[in-house]
Design a protein around this motif. Structure first.
Motif, short mmCIF file in Angstrom:
data_model
loop_
_atom_site.label_atom_id
_atom_site.label_comp_id
_atom_site.label_asym_id
_atom_site.label_seq_id
_atom_site.Cartn_x
_atom_site.Cartn_y
_atom_site.Cartn_z
N GLU A 9 11.02 52.84 15.02
CA GLU A 9 11.33 51.69 15.88
C GLU A 9 11.01 50.38 15.18
O GLU A 9 11.76 49.41 15.29
CB GLU A 9 10.59 51.82 17.20
CG GLU A 9 11.20 52.90 18.09
CD GLU A 9 10.45 53.13 19.38
OE1 GLU A 9 9.29 52.68 19.51
OE2 GLU A 9 11.03 53.77 20.27
N ALA A 10 9.90 50.35 14.43
CA ALA A 10 9.54 49.14 13.69
C ALA A 10 10.58 48.80 12.63
O ALA A 10 10.77 47.62 12.29
CB ALA A 10 8.16 49.30 13.04
N LEU A 11 11.27 49.83 12.14
CA LEU A 11 12.29 49.63 11.11
C LEU A 11 13.71 49.55 11.67
O LEU A 11 14.68 49.47 10.92
CB LEU A 11 12.20 50.75 10.07
CG LEU A 11 10.89 50.78 9.27
CD1 LEU A 11 10.82 52.05 8.44
CD2 LEU A 11 10.75 49.54 8.41
N GLY A 12 13.83 49.59 13.00
CA GLY A 12 15.13 49.48 13.63
C GLY A 12 15.95 50.76 13.64
O GLY A 12 17.18 50.71 13.74
N VAL A 13 15.29 51.90 13.53
CA VAL A 13 15.96 53.20 13.56
C VAL A 13 15.69 53.84 14.92
O VAL A 13 14.55 53.80 15.40
CB VAL A 13 15.44 54.11 12.42
CG1 VAL A 13 16.11 55.47 12.45
CG2 VAL A 13 15.66 53.43 11.07
N CYS A 36 14.46 56.00 17.75
CA CYS A 36 13.37 56.96 17.85
C CYS A 36 13.88 58.36 18.15
O CYS A 36 13.38 59.33 17.58
CB CYS A 36 12.38 56.52 18.93
SG CYS A 36 11.08 57.72 19.26
N ASP A 37 14.87 58.50 19.00
CA ASP A 37 15.33 59.84 19.38
C ASP A 37 15.88 60.60 18.17
O ASP A 37 15.68 61.81 18.05
CB ASP A 37 16.34 59.79 20.52
CG ASP A 37 17.59 58.98 20.21
OD1 ASP A 37 17.54 58.08 19.36
OD2 ASP A 37 18.62 59.25 20.85
N LEU A 38 16.53 59.91 17.25
CA LEU A 38 17.03 60.57 16.05
C LEU A 38 15.87 61.04 15.17
O LEU A 38 15.87 62.17 14.67
CB LEU A 38 17.93 59.63 15.25
CG LEU A 38 19.24 59.20 15.91
CD1 LEU A 38 19.97 58.21 15.02
CD2 LEU A 38 20.10 60.41 16.21
N ILE A 39 14.90 60.18 14.99
CA ILE A 39 13.74 60.52 14.16
C ILE A 39 12.91 61.61 14.82
O ILE A 39 12.43 62.53 14.14
CB ILE A 39 12.90 59.25 13.88
CG1 ILE A 39 13.71 58.26 13.03
CG2 ILE A 39 11.57 59.60 13.21
CD1 ILE A 39 14.20 58.79 11.70
N ALA A 40 12.73 61.54 16.13
CA ALA A 40 11.93 62.56 16.83
C ALA A 40 12.54 63.94 16.63
O ALA A 40 11.81 64.91 16.38
CB ALA A 40 11.83 62.22 18.32
N GLY A 41 13.85 64.05 16.71
CA GLY A 41 14.50 65.34 16.49
C GLY A 41 14.32 65.83 15.06
O GLY A 41 14.02 67.02 14.84
#
Length: 105
Positions: free
Chosen positions: A65-69, A71-76
């Motif tokens: 989120e801090a990098l503008g990506v 969260c749901d994509l990264i969490a998966g």
């Protein structure tokens, strides 16, 4: 050259390929940490730690989120990464100490 300056797909692909090499190198380092964990943890049952898993995923989401990506994509992705890491650590524990080496019941 940064992606903002790319003008061809060849540049994009070369950039992605370079990043993939770096990601694999970082994953190799992460799995080295899993080998260390398998060596250090006193019992096989200590390998799976759901609270730590949740913390790792939350940390990755916060960084995303801090990098503008999203969260749901990264969490998966991190769910898969952490589960793969746990499986690797269990295999390493078994390889080095055997599957029945728990000292606590």
């Amino acid at each position: 050259m940064t992606p903002e300056h790319y003008s061809t797909m060849a540049q994009v692909r070369a950039g992605v390929d370079n990043l993939d090499r770096q990601i694999v190198a970082l994953l190799a380092q992460r799995f080295a940490h899993m080998r260390a964990a398998a060596r250090i943890k006193p019992d096989r049952s200590a390998v799976r730690d759901e609270a730590r898993k949740a913390e790792v995923i939350a940390n990755a989401c916060a960084e995303a989120e801090a990098l503008g990506v999203p969260c749901d994509l990264i969490a998966g992705m991190w769910e898969e990464l952490v589960e793969a890491s746990i499986a690797y650590e269990l295999a390493e524990f078994d390889r080095t100490r055997g599957p029945h080496q728990d000292t606590q019941s």
